[in-house]
Design a protein around this motif. Structure first.
Motif, PDB file in Angstrom:
ATOM      1  N   GLY A 100      47.785  35.131  41.856  1.00 50.97           N
ATOM      2  CA  GLY A 100      47.494  34.501  40.574  1.00 50.97           C
ATOM      3  C   GLY A 100      48.345  33.271  40.305  1.00 50.97           C
ATOM      4  O   GLY A 100      49.583  33.349  40.348  1.00 50.97           O
ATOM      5  N   LEU A 105      45.986  31.764  35.017  1.00 52.84           N
ATOM      6  CA  LEU A 105      45.951  33.049  34.327  1.00 52.84           C
ATOM      7  C   LEU A 105      46.100  32.874  32.822  1.00 52.84           C
ATOM      8  O   LEU A 105      45.421  33.541  32.038  1.00 52.84           O
ATOM      9  N   GLU A 106      46.973  31.964  32.411  1.00 52.72           N
ATOM     10  CA  GLU A 106      47.180  31.722  30.977  1.00 52.72           C
ATOM     11  C   GLU A 106      45.904  31.262  30.281  1.00 52.72           C
ATOM     12  O   GLU A 106      45.715  31.521  29.095  1.00 52.72           O
ATOM     13  N   PRO A 109      42.587  34.981  29.150  1.00 50.64           N
ATOM     14  CA  PRO A 109      43.090  36.310  28.771  1.00 50.64           C
ATOM     15  C   PRO A 109      42.114  37.442  29.102  1.00 50.64           C
ATOM     16  O   PRO A 109      42.552  38.561  29.389  1.00 50.64           O
ATOM     17  N   CYS A 112      42.662  38.409  32.612  1.00 49.69           N
ATOM     18  CA  CYS A 112      43.957  39.098  32.711  1.00 49.69           C
ATOM     19  C   CYS A 112      43.838  40.549  32.262  1.00 49.69           C
ATOM     20  O   CYS A 112      44.422  41.451  32.888  1.00 49.69           O
ATOM     21  N   LYS A 113      43.089  40.788  31.193  1.00 50.23           N
ATOM     22  CA  LYS A 113      42.891  42.163  30.726  1.00 50.23           C
ATOM     23  C   LYS A 113      42.147  42.988  31.763  1.00 50.23           C
ATOM     24  O   LYS A 113      42.485  44.162  32.004  1.00 50.23           O
ATOM     25  N   VAL A 122      49.372  41.874  40.895  1.00 55.92           N
ATOM     26  CA  VAL A 122      49.412  40.435  40.668  1.00 55.92           C
ATOM     27  C   VAL A 122      50.638  39.865  41.370  1.00 55.92           C
ATOM     28  O   VAL A 122      51.777  40.103  40.956  1.00 55.92           O
ATOM     29  N   ILE A 151      53.798  35.326  34.486  1.00 55.93           N
ATOM     30  CA  ILE A 151      53.236  36.614  34.905  1.00 55.93           C
ATOM     31  C   ILE A 151      53.929  37.761  34.181  1.00 55.93           C
ATOM     32  O   ILE A 151      53.285  38.736  33.759  1.00 55.93           O
ATOM     33  N   ILE A 154      52.493  37.952  30.639  1.00 54.81           N
ATOM     34  CA  ILE A 154      51.115  38.434  30.548  1.00 54.81           C
ATOM     35  C   ILE A 154      50.983  39.896  30.965  1.00 54.81           C
ATOM     36  O   ILE A 154      50.292  40.678  30.304  1.00 54.81           O
ATOM     37  N   PHE A 155      51.657  40.266  32.054  1.00 49.91           N
ATOM     38  CA  PHE A 155      51.432  41.584  32.656  1.00 49.91           C
ATOM     39  C   PHE A 155      52.581  42.570  32.445  1.00 49.91           C
ATOM     40  O   PHE A 155      52.495  43.714  32.885  1.00 49.91           O
TER      41      PHE A 155
END
Length: 300
Positions: A100, A105-106, A109, A112-113, A122, A151, A154-155
């Motif tokens: 990623g 990725l930003e 969303p 990403c979900k 990831v 990352i 987000i994760f």
């Protein structure tokens, strides 16, 4: 020839490495889906020129303004391609690794979900999907830190794998300096993981692939049809599976949302997965699974 040469041309050499994968598998099969769309070269992202790499416009020339056709070809990957590929992996219950790109990725969303819900790994594919060959080490380091931070935000956890792709001579040094990656995949030099040692520090390298890779749909002397891709993957699998009877190997497959995600290509991936799933003694896994297994069992 007396000067120390920085490349390792020998590797495992004539040694037959007896790898014991989980459940005594002959082959560890690892599939990567690259998520890059929205982080490629574009004047919208502060770049001087448009993207030229890995699209339906083979041999594209950079332009100094917006390249609307190039932009829309990349957009296909995030709007359509990812979802088509994701549904296939969910249907077949295949675990994968996402390479990623932080900026990409930003921008999405919802994807990403889906990655979180599917429990895909990831790994970081950098902050930008650009060529780092001539970028200053200090700037590349800033991008690496930003990729890790993004990352993690987000994760919920930092990436444990790294792959720049279009890397520089400084990239491996930066991976060593960071010290937080269980593996680095900026290598195509082997069919098995290996350790690189520098100044008493060691880094696990899990080689990636540019031949078992859908990028060849978008390069000269590449795959023209899905049958080409399927046949090449099948031949690679068959050769490694046969060798794996005595000396187990690893096989990587590289995919891109905007490439294999096209209707005329996805069937080849379906055929390959169905072919693989008919075989016993195959460990289909994430890249992080290979890293943890290697670190636990082959740390020397």
């Amino acid at each position: 020839m007396s000067k120390k040469y920085p490349r390792n041309m020998i590797g495992y050499g004539s040694k037959k490495i007896k790898v014991n994968w989980p459940n005594n598998a002959r082959l560890a099969l690892q599939i990567v889906l690259n998520y890059e769309e929205g982080a490629e070269n574009s004047v919208l992202h502060g770049d001087k020129k448009s993207e030229v790499f890995l699209s339906e416009i083979i041999g594209a020339q950079p332009i100094k303004g917006r390249h609307i056709n190039m932009e829309s070809l990349y957009e296909y990957g995030s709007r359509i391609g990812f979802w088509r590929i994701h549904e296939l992996f969910q249907e077949k219950k295949i675990p994968i690794t996402i390479f990623g790109v932080g900026m990409a990725l930003e921008r999405n969303p919802e994807i990403c979900k889906a990655i979180i819900d599917a429990d895909y790994e990831v790994a970081s594919h950098g902050w930008r999907w650009i060529d780092y060959q001539n970028i200053k080490k200090s700037d590349e380091k800033k991008h690496m830190k930003l990729a890790i931070k993004t990352i993690k935000k987000i994760f919920g956890k930092r990436p444990l794998g790294w792959y720049t792709g279009r890397c520089s001579p400084n990239t491996r040094d930066l991976v060593f300096e960071d010290g937080g990656f269980l593996y680095d995949s900026d290598s195509y030099s082997d069919d098995l993981p290996y350790w690189e040692i520098r100044n008493k520090k060691k880094q696990l390298i899990i080689p990636y692939t540019l031949d078992n890779n859908d990028m060849r749909f978008a390069t000269n002397q590449g795959f023209n049809t899905g049958d080409h891709f399927y046949t090449y993957l099948k031949d690679s699998f068959d050769a490694l599976y046969e060798e794996g009877k005595n000396f187990p190997k690893m096989m990587s497959v590289g995919l891109h949302c905007r490439l294999i995600g096209k209707p005329g290509r996805i069937q080849s991936l379906k055929k390959f997965l169905d072919y693989v799933l008919k075989h016993e003694d195959v460990w289909i896994c994430k890249r992080i699974d290979i890293a943890k297994h290697w670190i636990k069992n082959y740390s020397e």
